[in-house]
Design a protein around this motif. Structure first.
Motif, PDB file in Angstrom:
ATOM      1  N   ARG A 100       0.829  -1.207   0.000  1.00 57.84           N
ATOM      2  CA  ARG A 100       0.000   0.000   0.000  1.00 57.84           C
ATOM      3  C   ARG A 100       0.863   1.256   0.000  1.00 57.84           C
ATOM      4  N   ASN A 101       1.888   1.266   0.833  1.00 56.62           N
ATOM      5  CA  ASN A 101       2.768   2.430   0.893  1.00 56.62           C
ATOM      6  C   ASN A 101       3.489   2.653  -0.435  1.00 56.62           C
ATOM      7  N   GLU A 102       3.932   1.576  -1.054  1.00 55.08           N
ATOM      8  CA  GLU A 102       4.606   1.683  -2.353  1.00 55.08           C
ATOM      9  C   GLU A 102       3.625   2.201  -3.406  1.00 55.08           C
ATOM     10  N   TRP A 103       2.427   1.689  -3.396  1.00 57.25           N
ATOM     11  CA  TRP A 103       1.403   2.086  -4.356  1.00 57.25           C
ATOM     12  C   TRP A 103       1.020   3.552  -4.183  1.00 57.25           C
ATOM     13  N   ALA A 104       0.921   3.989  -2.920  1.00 57.16           N
ATOM     14  CA  ALA A 104       0.518   5.363  -2.625  1.00 57.16           C
ATOM     15  C   ALA A 104       1.707   6.325  -2.596  1.00 57.16           C
ATOM     16  N   LYS A 105       2.881   5.817  -2.917  1.00 61.04           N
ATOM     17  CA  LYS A 105       4.102   6.637  -2.889  1.00 61.04           C
ATOM     18  C   LYS A 105       4.299   7.243  -1.495  1.00 61.04           C
ATOM     19  N   GLU A 106       4.156   6.389  -0.484  1.00 59.06           N
ATOM     20  CA  GLU A 106       4.355   6.796   0.897  1.00 59.06           C
ATOM     21  C   GLU A 106       5.434   5.936   1.523  1.00 59.06           C
ATOM     22  N   VAL A 107       6.059   6.467   2.555  1.00 61.11           N
ATOM     23  CA  VAL A 107       7.043   5.697   3.301  1.00 61.11           C
ATOM     24  C   VAL A 107       6.937   6.093   4.774  1.00 61.11           C
ATOM     25  N   GLU A 108       7.127   5.119   5.641  1.00 59.14           N
ATOM     26  CA  GLU A 108       7.167   5.398   7.067  1.00 59.14           C
ATOM     27  C   GLU A 108       8.626   5.489   7.476  1.00 59.14           C
ATOM     28  N   ALA A 109       8.956   6.530   8.219  1.00 60.98           N
ATOM     29  CA  ALA A 109      10.327   6.725   8.678  1.00 60.98           C
ATOM     30  C   ALA A 109      10.347   6.717  10.203  1.00 60.98           C
ATOM     31  N   ASP A 110      11.235   5.915  10.753  1.00 63.65           N
ATOM     32  CA  ASP A 110      11.420   5.886  12.201  1.00 63.65           C
ATOM     33  C   ASP A 110      12.533   6.864  12.543  1.00 63.65           C
ATOM     34  N   VAL A 111      12.227   7.823  13.391  1.00 59.00           N
ATOM     35  CA  VAL A 111      13.195   8.835  13.803  1.00 59.00           C
ATOM     36  C   VAL A 111      13.432   8.666  15.297  1.00 59.00           C
ATOM     37  N   VAL A 112      14.678   8.318  15.655  1.00 58.05           N
ATOM     38  CA  VAL A 112      15.043   8.156  17.057  1.00 58.05           C
ATOM     39  C   VAL A 112      16.000   9.287  17.393  1.00 58.05           C
ATOM     40  N   SER A 113      15.652  10.058  18.406  1.00 61.21           N
ATOM     41  CA  SER A 113      16.483  11.190  18.799  1.00 61.21           C
ATOM     42  C   SER A 113      16.876  11.066  20.264  1.00 61.21           C
ATOM     43  N   ALA A 114      17.925  11.782  20.637  1.00 64.21           N
ATOM     44  CA  ALA A 114      18.390  11.748  22.023  1.00 64.21           C
ATOM     45  C   ALA A 114      17.402  12.463  22.938  1.00 64.21           C
ATOM     46  N   THR A 115      16.784  13.536  22.426  1.00 67.06           N
ATOM     47  CA  THR A 115      15.790  14.276  23.191  1.00 67.06           C
ATOM     48  C   THR A 115      14.529  14.419  22.342  1.00 67.06           C
ATOM     49  N   GLU A 116      13.455  14.827  22.977  1.00 69.31           N
ATOM     50  CA  GLU A 116      12.178  15.006  22.273  1.00 69.31           C
ATOM     51  C   GLU A 116      12.331  16.082  21.193  1.00 69.31           C
ATOM     52  N   LEU A 117      11.877  15.767  19.981  1.00 65.69           N
ATOM     53  CA  LEU A 117      11.938  16.720  18.885  1.00 65.69           C
ATOM     54  C   LEU A 117      10.744  17.665  18.928  1.00 65.69           C
ATOM     55  N   SER A 118      10.988  18.930  18.630  1.00 64.50           N
ATOM     56  CA  SER A 118       9.885  19.883  18.556  1.00 64.50           C
ATOM     57  C   SER A 118       9.104  19.624  17.274  1.00 64.50           C
ATOM     58  N   SER A 119       7.899  20.159  17.196  1.00 62.06           N
ATOM     59  CA  SER A 119       7.095  19.964  15.991  1.00 62.06           C
ATOM     60  C   SER A 119       7.782  20.604  14.783  1.00 62.06           C
ATOM     61  N   GLU A 120       8.501  21.711  15.003  1.00 62.17           N
ATOM     62  CA  GLU A 120       9.236  22.359  13.908  1.00 62.17           C
ATOM     63  C   GLU A 120      10.367  21.460  13.400  1.00 62.17           C
ATOM     64  N   GLN A 121      11.076  20.814  14.316  1.00 62.55           N
ATOM     65  CA  GLN A 121      12.157  19.896  13.917  1.00 62.55           C
ATOM     66  C   GLN A 121      11.580  18.691  13.162  1.00 62.55           C
ATOM     67  N   ILE A 127      10.103  17.283   5.675  1.00 61.09           N
ATOM     68  CA  ILE A 127      10.289  17.965   4.388  1.00 61.09           C
ATOM     69  C   ILE A 127      11.562  17.489   3.703  1.00 61.09           C
ATOM     70  N   SER A 128      12.645  17.383   4.454  1.00 59.14           N
ATOM     71  CA  SER A 128      13.921  16.927   3.881  1.00 59.14           C
ATOM     72  C   SER A 128      13.822  15.503   3.345  1.00 59.14           C
ATOM     73  N   LEU A 129      13.156  14.632   4.112  1.00 57.26           N
ATOM     74  CA  LEU A 129      13.012  13.243   3.659  1.00 57.26           C
ATOM     75  C   LEU A 129      12.113  13.153   2.430  1.00 57.26           C
ATOM     76  N   GLU A 130      11.049  13.946   2.380  1.00 56.83           N
ATOM     77  CA  GLU A 130      10.168  13.932   1.214  1.00 56.83           C
ATOM     78  C   GLU A 130      10.925  14.344  -0.043  1.00 56.83           C
ATOM     79  N   LYS A 131      11.797  15.322   0.078  1.00 56.87           N
ATOM     80  CA  LYS A 131      12.619  15.742  -1.073  1.00 56.87           C
ATOM     81  C   LYS A 131      13.575  14.632  -1.482  1.00 56.87           C
ATOM     82  N   ARG A 132      14.229  14.023  -0.497  1.00 54.26           N
ATOM     83  CA  ARG A 132      15.239  13.001  -0.787  1.00 54.26           C
ATOM     84  C   ARG A 132      14.625  11.721  -1.356  1.00 54.26           C
TER      85      ARG A 132
END
Length: 177
Positions: A100-121, A127-132
């Motif tokens: 489904r994700n391949e068909w819809a041109k979607e991808v799930e990305a797991d982001v693990v950070s040392a601290t909680e990411l802000s909504s802006e981050q 946005i960067s991943l969508e471009k890449r």
């Protein structure tokens, strides 16, 4: 795991083909997710590997699922029960989601950070991943203090390790070689 994927692939592909044909991909994703949860239930597990006749097992499984499974989904359950494959429903659901994700041109990305990411981050990473990746990206964010600082991003086969722990590990490897 590879064996389960091999067994599950034809069922997932067939379900996906039917879902696309009937324009019901999201409905099928929900049905398969629910059926996978039922198959993983501790009460249901012994029945899936037991000696219950396939027709009775399919009828029991369908009755447990109730209205969550439509007629086409019930047919899939019956075929899988006949072949003794109901225990691979979680793998079928996972593969279906990948299709489904391949068909819809979607991808799930797991982001693990040392601290909680802000909504802006999170938005900037998205946005960067969508471009890449040239796909819509859904972020699954979590934290791990062991990273010290930075993030690790996993999207399909792509792994971007921008953590301090990763940099220290790579530096250590270079110094030892």
């Amino acid at each position: 795991m590879a064996e389960l994927t091999t067994i599950a692939r034809p069922y997932a592909k067939a379900a996906f083909d039917v879902a696309v044909e009937h324009n019901a991909v999201d409905n099928w994703a929900e049905m398969l997710t629910f059926a996978a949860l039922v198959s993983e239930n501790e009460t249901m597990q012994p029945l899936l590997t037991g000696s219950l006749a396939s027709t009775k097992l399919a009828a029991l499984f369908i009755s447990v699922c109730g209205e969550q499974i439509n007629e086409q989904g019930q047919n899939l359950i019956k075929v899988m029960a006949e072949n003794g494959r109901l225990k691979v429903l979680p793998a079928v659901s996972q593969l279906f989601t990948e299709y489904r994700n391949e068909w819809a041109k979607e991808v799930e990305a797991d982001v693990v950070s040392a601290t909680e990411l802000s909504s802006e981050q999170q938005q900037q990473i998205g946005i960067s991943l969508e471009k890449r990746l040239a796909r819509k990206v859904k972020l699954n964010c979590s934290t791990d203090a062991a990273l010290i600082a930075g993030v690790i991003i996993k999207a399909g086969d792509l792994v971007i390790d921008g953590s301090v722990r990763g940099k220290l590990s790579r530096l250590s490897d270079k110094l030892q070689s």
